[in-house]
Design a protein around this motif. Structure first.
Motif, PDB file in Angstrom:
ATOM      1  N   ARG A 131       0.852  -1.184   0.000  1.00  8.38           N
ATOM      2  CA  ARG A 131       0.000   0.000   0.000  1.00  8.38           C
ATOM      3  C   ARG A 131       0.888   1.233   0.000  1.00  8.38           C
ATOM      4  O   ARG A 131       1.831   1.320   0.782  1.00  8.38           O
ATOM      5  N   PRO A 132       0.617   2.232  -0.841  1.00  4.79           N
ATOM      6  CA  PRO A 132       1.457   3.429  -0.867  1.00  4.79           C
ATOM      7  C   PRO A 132       1.254   4.261   0.387  1.00  4.79           C
ATOM      8  O   PRO A 132       0.234   4.148   1.067  1.00  4.79           O
ATOM      9  N   ASP A 163      -6.985   0.408   7.085  1.00  2.00           N
ATOM     10  CA  ASP A 163      -6.394   1.199   6.005  1.00  2.00           C
ATOM     11  C   ASP A 163      -5.803   2.499   6.545  1.00  2.00           C
ATOM     12  O   ASP A 163      -4.787   2.979   6.049  1.00  2.00           O
ATOM     13  N   ARG A 164      -6.469   3.085   7.524  1.00  3.90           N
ATOM     14  CA  ARG A 164      -6.034   4.336   8.124  1.00  3.90           C
ATOM     15  C   ARG A 164      -6.014   4.182   9.644  1.00  3.90           C
ATOM     16  O   ARG A 164      -6.712   3.337  10.213  1.00  3.90           O
ATOM     17  N   VAL A 165      -5.247   5.049  10.281  1.00  2.00           N
ATOM     18  CA  VAL A 165      -5.142   5.056  11.738  1.00  2.00           C
ATOM     19  C   VAL A 165      -5.281   6.504  12.212  1.00  2.00           C
ATOM     20  O   VAL A 165      -4.602   7.395  11.690  1.00  2.00           O
ATOM     21  N   LEU A 198     -13.174   2.738   3.529  1.00  2.00           N
ATOM     22  CA  LEU A 198     -11.892   2.419   4.155  1.00  2.00           C
ATOM     23  C   LEU A 198     -12.095   2.147   5.647  1.00  2.00           C
ATOM     24  O   LEU A 198     -12.978   2.726   6.288  1.00  2.00           O
ATOM     25  N   ILE A 199     -11.275   1.271   6.189  1.00  2.00           N
ATOM     26  CA  ILE A 199     -11.406   0.875   7.593  1.00  2.00           C
ATOM     27  C   ILE A 199     -10.361   1.611   8.428  1.00  2.00           C
ATOM     28  O   ILE A 199      -9.184   1.677   8.055  1.00  2.00           O
ATOM     29  N   THR A 200     -10.811   2.148   9.548  1.00  2.00           N
ATOM     30  CA  THR A 200      -9.955   2.984  10.388  1.00  2.00           C
ATOM     31  C   THR A 200      -9.809   2.389  11.782  1.00  2.00           C
ATOM     32  O   THR A 200     -10.787   1.953  12.387  1.00  2.00           O
TER      33      THR A 200
END
Length: 407
Positions: A24-25, A187-189, A152-154
């Motif tokens: 993932r970039p 995907d994100r934090v 997207l999952i956070t």
């Protein structure tokens, strides 16, 4: 784990397992490829009722997979795809960003349904919805840059546990954050930190840029994969950070931070309903050979505990939502008290059902009762539902002004 153990002795998680997305970039790389993102529309005709119906159908598939989720300590990729397909992950976003805007009672019911199927899936879904906190404070174009896909999952750890140094229009971020639910598939934090002048802020990170530590070896909620994570001198542009929104601030109703926090009450309710259904099936199968003559009354008592908690939670949420929709502030602390009661009553009910069924409860591959008990105990340790909530609400009712953000 000894919290004083040096970080270089910690075991990092392998983020290249099949449920992850390799290569993932970084967010900075993604920013370089973004030119313009038009407003994203929700699926054609998708309504709140549609989302809840999809969640209900998806949740019905979860009990068969729950042992697998617990054994793996994470949610398998196909179950994550199914969760995205329900539309729930976008359910707190405004329509212009691809959202559907479920009310706080509806979001709680969705989490409740998922937790009845599998507590870890319900918990992670509830945490993933916290991505909507970024909508409140980030400019629309920055949010679109960071979240080009509304599904997207956070993973979220909001307390300002990180430290930072100013650097070239942003920050060099370092620190370690505990109990990041869903970090193995995120995907994100969202990570809280302190700026060099001591102000709290939240950074939006690419999950591929954090180092996950293998720390989540717990009694319950094992499938949430709530490991610690850390970063060292990670550059975060200032535009990818925001000030945590204050509860009660004049924000759009669906995006208020205090409303987003309410959904966690659905977790113990769903767990307890799963336990009740299982106990009823086991006792029915025994026919007249019940473990003791009082078994029917004891089963009914557990059902009453769960029903009382359900009524308390959803009546409180409905009233709070109606008050806010009419421009009035709901009574502070009431929803937190209902949430804490739900954890206490449901834990009591599940323990009661576990004891009622007897030795059959310990066979984890035959019944979810053991897992339900461990999950509801672990869920109740969360700071937003722990016993200290009673102290804060009691202080509030006696004229004090407790600083707890969970009221």
């Amino acid at each position: 784990m000894n919290r004083t153990e040096p970080m270089n002795r910690m075991k990092p998680m392998d983020r290249t397992k099949p449920t992850d997305r390799p290569d993932r970039p970084s967010l900075e790389d993604e920013r370089m490829t973004v030119v313009e993102l038009p407003p994203r529309a929700p699926e054609s005709g998708l309504t709140a009722d549609d989302v809840l119906e999809r969640v209900r159908a998806y949740a019905a598939t979860l009990p068969a997979r729950a042992p697998e989720v617990e054994r793996q300590g994470r949610i398998p990729a196909d179950l994550l795809d199914g969760l995205r397909a329900t539309g729930l992950l976008r359910a707190a976003l405004p329509p212009a960003l691809g959202g559907v805007e479920l009310t706080a009672p509806q979001l709680t019911r969705a989490v409740d349904l998922l937790a009845e199927g599998d507590a870890s899936v319900g918990w992670c879904a509830a945490v993933a919805l916290n991505a909507s906190l970024a909508v409140v404070s980030l400019p629309a174009e920055v949010f679109a840059e960071l979240f080009p896909d509304p599904d997207l999952i956070t993973a979220t750890v909001l307390p300002p546990l990180g430290r930072s140094a100013a650097h070239d229009g942003g920050y060099l971020l370092s620190g370690r954050w505990p109990s990041a639910s869903g970090i193995t598939h995120a995907d994100r934090v969202l990570a809280g930190f302190l700026t060099p002048d001591g102000a709290p802020r939240v950074a939006v990170l690419n999950a591929a840029d954090v180092r996950v530590l293998d720390t989540w070896h717990t009694t319950g909620l094992r499938g949430t994969g709530s490991h610690d994570f850390e970063v060292t001198d990670l550059f975060v542009p200032d535009r990818h950070t925001f000030t945590p929104p204050a509860a009660g601030a004049p924000q759009p109703l669906h995006l208020r931070a205090d409303n987003l926090a309410l959904k966690m009450a659905g977790v113990p309710l769903g767990i307890a309903r799963s336990a009740l259904s299982c106990a009823r099936e086991l006792l029915t199968a025994r026919g007249p050979a019940l473990p003791r003559p009082s078994a029917p009354a004891e089963l009914a008592h557990a059902e009453a505990l769960i029903g009382a908690a359900d009524a308390y939670v959803y009546t409180t949420l409905d009233r709070a939502w109606a008050a806010q929709a009419a421009g009035r502030a709901p009574e502070r602390g009431t929803a937190a008290l209902a949430r804490q009661y739900a954890h206490r009553a449901c834990r009591e009910a599940v323990q009661h059902l576990y004891d009622l069924v007897g030795a059959a409860a310990v066979y984890t591959e035959r019944t979810p009762l053991d897992r339900c008990l461990r999950d509801v105990v672990t869920a109740g340790r969360h700071v937003a539902s722990a016993e200290r909530i009673l102290d804060a609400v009691g202080e509030l009712r006696l004229g004090g002004d407790p600083s707890s953000p969970h009221l």
